[in-house]
Design a protein around this motif. Structure first.
Motif, PDB file in Angstrom:
ATOM      1  N   GLY A  11     -15.777   9.669  58.436  1.00 29.80           N
ATOM      2  CA  GLY A  11     -16.876  10.533  57.992  1.00 29.80           C
ATOM      3  C   GLY A  11     -17.949  10.659  59.045  1.00 29.80           C
ATOM      4  O   GLY A  11     -18.006   9.855  59.972  1.00 29.80           O
ATOM      5  N   LEU A 148     -12.050  10.599  53.342  1.00 26.91           N
ATOM      6  CA  LEU A 148     -13.079  11.223  54.175  1.00 26.91           C
ATOM      7  C   LEU A 148     -14.353  11.278  53.334  1.00 26.91           C
ATOM      8  O   LEU A 148     -14.392  11.946  52.295  1.00 26.91           O
ATOM      9  CB  LEU A 148     -12.651  12.634  54.589  1.00 26.91           C
ATOM     10  N   THR A 150     -17.914  12.530  52.924  1.00 26.67           N
ATOM     11  CA  THR A 150     -18.786  13.572  53.484  1.00 26.67           C
ATOM     12  C   THR A 150     -20.067  13.671  52.665  1.00 26.67           C
ATOM     13  O   THR A 150     -20.181  13.085  51.584  1.00 26.67           O
ATOM     14  CB  THR A 150     -18.117  14.968  53.455  1.00 26.67           C
ATOM     15  N   THR A 191     -13.174  17.677  58.515  1.00 30.69           N
ATOM     16  CA  THR A 191     -12.075  18.258  57.756  1.00 30.69           C
ATOM     17  C   THR A 191     -11.081  17.157  57.428  1.00 30.69           C
ATOM     18  O   THR A 191     -10.686  16.399  58.310  1.00 30.69           O
ATOM     19  CB  THR A 191     -11.343  19.315  58.626  1.00 30.69           C
ATOM     20  N   ALA A 192     -10.680  17.094  56.164  1.00 30.24           N
ATOM     21  CA  ALA A 192      -9.724  16.060  55.773  1.00 30.24           C
ATOM     22  C   ALA A 192      -8.328  16.448  56.257  1.00 30.24           C
ATOM     23  O   ALA A 192      -7.885  17.574  56.054  1.00 30.24           O
ATOM     24  CB  ALA A 192      -9.731  15.903  54.258  1.00 30.24           C
ATOM     25  N   THR A 198     -11.006  13.609  50.027  1.00 30.78           N
ATOM     26  CA  THR A 198     -12.423  13.796  50.354  1.00 30.78           C
ATOM     27  C   THR A 198     -13.298  13.299  49.205  1.00 30.78           C
ATOM     28  O   THR A 198     -13.062  13.645  48.048  1.00 30.78           O
ATOM     29  CB  THR A 198     -12.731  15.291  50.605  1.00 30.78           C
ATOM     30  N   ASP A 200     -17.107  13.677  48.369  1.00 30.48           N
ATOM     31  CA  ASP A 200     -18.351  14.335  48.775  1.00 30.48           C
ATOM     32  C   ASP A 200     -19.499  13.675  48.014  1.00 30.48           C
ATOM     33  O   ASP A 200     -19.594  13.800  46.791  1.00 30.48           O
ATOM     34  CB  ASP A 200     -18.257  15.829  48.458  1.00 30.48           C
TER      35      ASP A 200
END
Ligand code: DC
Length: 222
Positions: A11, A148, A150, A191-192, A198, A200
């Motif tokens: 990340g 990921l 974010t 971008t995953a 992901t 968020d």
């Protein structure tokens, strides 16, 4: 004993990946590996030995004397080079300013990637959460759980400002944008990749973010 469960977390700066990964490791009784610390430690070592960080070959040569140790217990975190404790020193601005220079050298990335794989495989815990750029894609692409983390640029800047009250918001924002720009030359961290989940955290509290990460890990590894 069976091989440890590897969890990879990636990340951008300010996404909370270090503190969230550490807290998730604590909840799961896993080990925690901060991979950015190793890049910072190389930067510290380069400056400490008077090596020019712009001279790629000299940086590579300096790895011969790079005796690196990191604590992977989330409650006993430390970073040492040649037995000097540099846990706090690697957070200094002078290190942050040069770390992207050493991180973009392919031999350094290869060397540290091997080191990370070794540390991950030799943990005595049942699993290990490793966080940092390119962990989900290059270092541990086969990990059962890859995440990921974010957050919007706005949310990341607000969090960084809260962490660094001595800096003006403008300073924090431009430092974060510069880091994003320098780091994006090394890996695409927004971008995953295929198979990467992901999370968020833009609208999540810190606790909600930890719970969301733990949930992904549980669902991927049970
Ligand atoms: O996450 P951090 O700020 O401690 O990372 C320090 C630097 O190292 C940052 O410029 C990104 C880089 N890094 C990297 O290139 N690959 C990693 N696996 C971890 C960090």
């Amino acid at each position: 004993m069976s091989a440890p469960i590897i969890v990879a977390v990636d990340g951008p700066a300010g996404s909370g990946k270090s503190s969230v990964s550490k807290a998730a490791a604590r909840k799961l009784d896993f080990a925690y590996l901060d991979t950015g610390a190793a890049y910072r430690a190389v930067a510290w070592h380069v400056l400490n030995t008077g090596t020019n960080p712009e001279d790629e070959q000299a940086v590579i040569d300096s790895l011969e004397e790079f005796g690196y140790e990191i604590g992977t217990d989330p409650d006993n975190y430390f970073v040492k080079v040649n037995e000097t404790d540099i846990t706090d020193a690697i957070r200094e601005v002078r290190i942050t300013d040069v770390v992207s220079k050493v991180a973009k050298i392919p031999v350094v990335r290869q060397y540290l990637g091997d080191l990370f794989r070794h540390i991950m495989a030799s943990t005595s815990k049942s699993g290990i959460i490793a966080e940092g750029r390119d962990i989900t894609t290059v270092v541990a692409p086969d990990a059962p759980a890859r995440i990921l983390l974010t957050a919007s640029e706005e949310a990341r800047m607000a969090r960084r400002s809260a962490e660094l009250p001595q800096q003006s918001q403008d300073q924090t924002a431009s430092a974060l944008r510069a880091r994003d720009a320098a780091d994006s030359r090394v890996s695409d961290f927004m971008t995953a990749a295929d198979g990467v989940v992901t999370v968020d955290s833009t609208d999540f509290t810190y606790e909600q973010t930890i719970d969301a990460v733990v949930e992904v890990i549980r669902s991927r590894t049970s």
